[in-house]
Design a protein around this motif. Structure first.
Motif, PDB file in Angstrom:
ATOM      1  N   ASN A   1       0.809  -1.221   0.000  1.00 53.86           N
ATOM      2  CA  ASN A   1       0.000   0.000   0.000  1.00 53.86           C
ATOM      3  C   ASN A   1       0.841   1.270   0.000  1.00 53.86           C
ATOM      4  OD1 ASN A   1      -2.397  -1.492   0.031  1.00 53.86           O
ATOM      5  ND2 ASN A   1      -2.362  -1.621   2.259  1.00 53.86           N
ATOM      6  N   GLY A   2       1.892   1.301  -0.813  1.00 47.49           N
ATOM      7  CA  GLY A   2       2.729   2.496  -0.920  1.00 47.49           C
ATOM      8  C   GLY A   2       3.666   2.718   0.241  1.00 47.49           C
ATOM      9  N   GLN A   3       3.942   1.666   1.018  1.00 49.30           N
ATOM     10  CA  GLN A   3       4.857   1.778   2.150  1.00 49.30           C
ATOM     11  C   GLN A   3       5.786   0.573   2.163  1.00 49.30           C
ATOM     12  OE1 GLN A   3       2.324   1.827   5.575  1.00 49.30           O
ATOM     13  NE2 GLN A   3       1.636   3.907   5.242  1.00 49.30           N
ATOM     14  N   PHE A   4       6.953   0.780   2.767  1.00 48.00           N
ATOM     15  CA  PHE A   4       7.844  -0.342   3.034  1.00 48.00           C
ATOM     16  C   PHE A   4       7.557  -0.806   4.448  1.00 48.00           C
ATOM     17  CE2 PHE A   4      10.291   2.036  -0.170  1.00 48.00           C
ATOM     18  CZ  PHE A   4      10.497   1.022  -1.093  1.00 48.00           C
ATOM     19  N   VAL A   5       7.319  -2.097   4.599  1.00 48.13           N
ATOM     20  CA  VAL A   5       6.976  -2.644   5.916  1.00 48.13           C
ATOM     21  C   VAL A   5       7.860  -3.852   6.224  1.00 48.13           C
ATOM     22  CG1 VAL A   5       4.582  -1.833   5.875  1.00 48.13           C
ATOM     23  CG2 VAL A   5       5.127  -4.078   4.974  1.00 48.13           C
ATOM     24  N   THR A   6       8.044  -4.095   7.521  1.00 49.36           N
ATOM     25  CA  THR A   6       8.795  -5.275   7.971  1.00 49.36           C
ATOM     26  C   THR A   6       7.899  -6.495   7.853  1.00 49.36           C
ATOM     27  OG1 THR A   6       8.101  -5.015  10.264  1.00 49.36           O
ATOM     28  CG2 THR A   6      10.117  -3.866   9.590  1.00 49.36           C
ATOM     29  N   ASP A   7       8.464  -7.658   8.157  1.00 56.01           N
ATOM     30  CA  ASP A   7       7.702  -8.909   8.104  1.00 56.01           C
ATOM     31  C   ASP A   7       6.496  -8.892   9.038  1.00 56.01           C
ATOM     32  OD1 ASP A   7       9.381  -9.966   6.207  1.00 56.01           O
ATOM     33  OD2 ASP A   7      10.640 -11.019   7.663  1.00 56.01           O
ATOM     34  N   ASN A   8       6.608  -8.150  10.153  1.00 60.12           N
ATOM     35  CA  ASN A   8       5.480  -8.105  11.096  1.00 60.12           C
ATOM     36  C   ASN A   8       4.524  -6.944  10.808  1.00 60.12           C
ATOM     37  OD1 ASN A   8       6.778  -5.844  12.075  1.00 60.12           O
ATOM     38  ND2 ASN A   8       7.157  -6.672  14.116  1.00 60.12           N
ATOM     39  N   GLY A   9       4.738  -6.226   9.695  1.00 58.33           N
ATOM     40  CA  GLY A   9       3.818  -5.179   9.290  1.00 58.33           C
ATOM     41  C   GLY A   9       4.141  -3.777   9.774  1.00 58.33           C
ATOM     42  N   THR A  10       5.273  -3.594  10.435  1.00 61.39           N
ATOM     43  CA  THR A  10       5.667  -2.267  10.910  1.00 61.39           C
ATOM     44  C   THR A  10       6.196  -1.434   9.762  1.00 61.39           C
ATOM     45  OG1 THR A  10       6.282  -3.222  13.044  1.00 61.39           O
ATOM     46  CG2 THR A  10       7.111  -1.018  12.569  1.00 61.39           C
TER      47      THR A  10
END
Length: 83
Positions: free
Chosen positions: A2-11
């Motif tokens: 969704n237009g963001q970089f996130v970690t494996d846990n969704g942060t």
């Protein structure tokens, strides 16, 4: 995601970046400025993808035992130093 970089846990990694800026005594004072500047670049990259960045083109020559970047106005090679 969704237009963001996130970690494996969704942060969102931008949130991690802002937190770390505030923790660091060298960057805490200017954290808002840094987050604003680099945050906008990060969001543009996430939106447009890594393929939107042109490849770096570097031309290097070898002369008199020294490597030189051809595209630079000033090259530092043999017997050349920063004044």
């Amino acid at each position: 995601v969704n237009g963001q970089f996130v970690t494996d846990n969704g942060t969102n990694i931008f949130d991690i970046y802002k937190e770390e800026l505030l923790k660091n005594p060298y960057t805490a004072e200017n954290a808002r400025i840094a987050a604003s500047h680099y945050g906008s670049q990060l969001f543009d990259l996430a939106k447009n993808g890594f393929d939107s960045i042109p490849d770096l083109v570097l031309s290097i020559s070898y002369q008199n035992g020294s490597l030189q970047d051809i595209g630079q106005k000033v090259n530092y090679g043999v017997k050349k130093t920063i004044d």
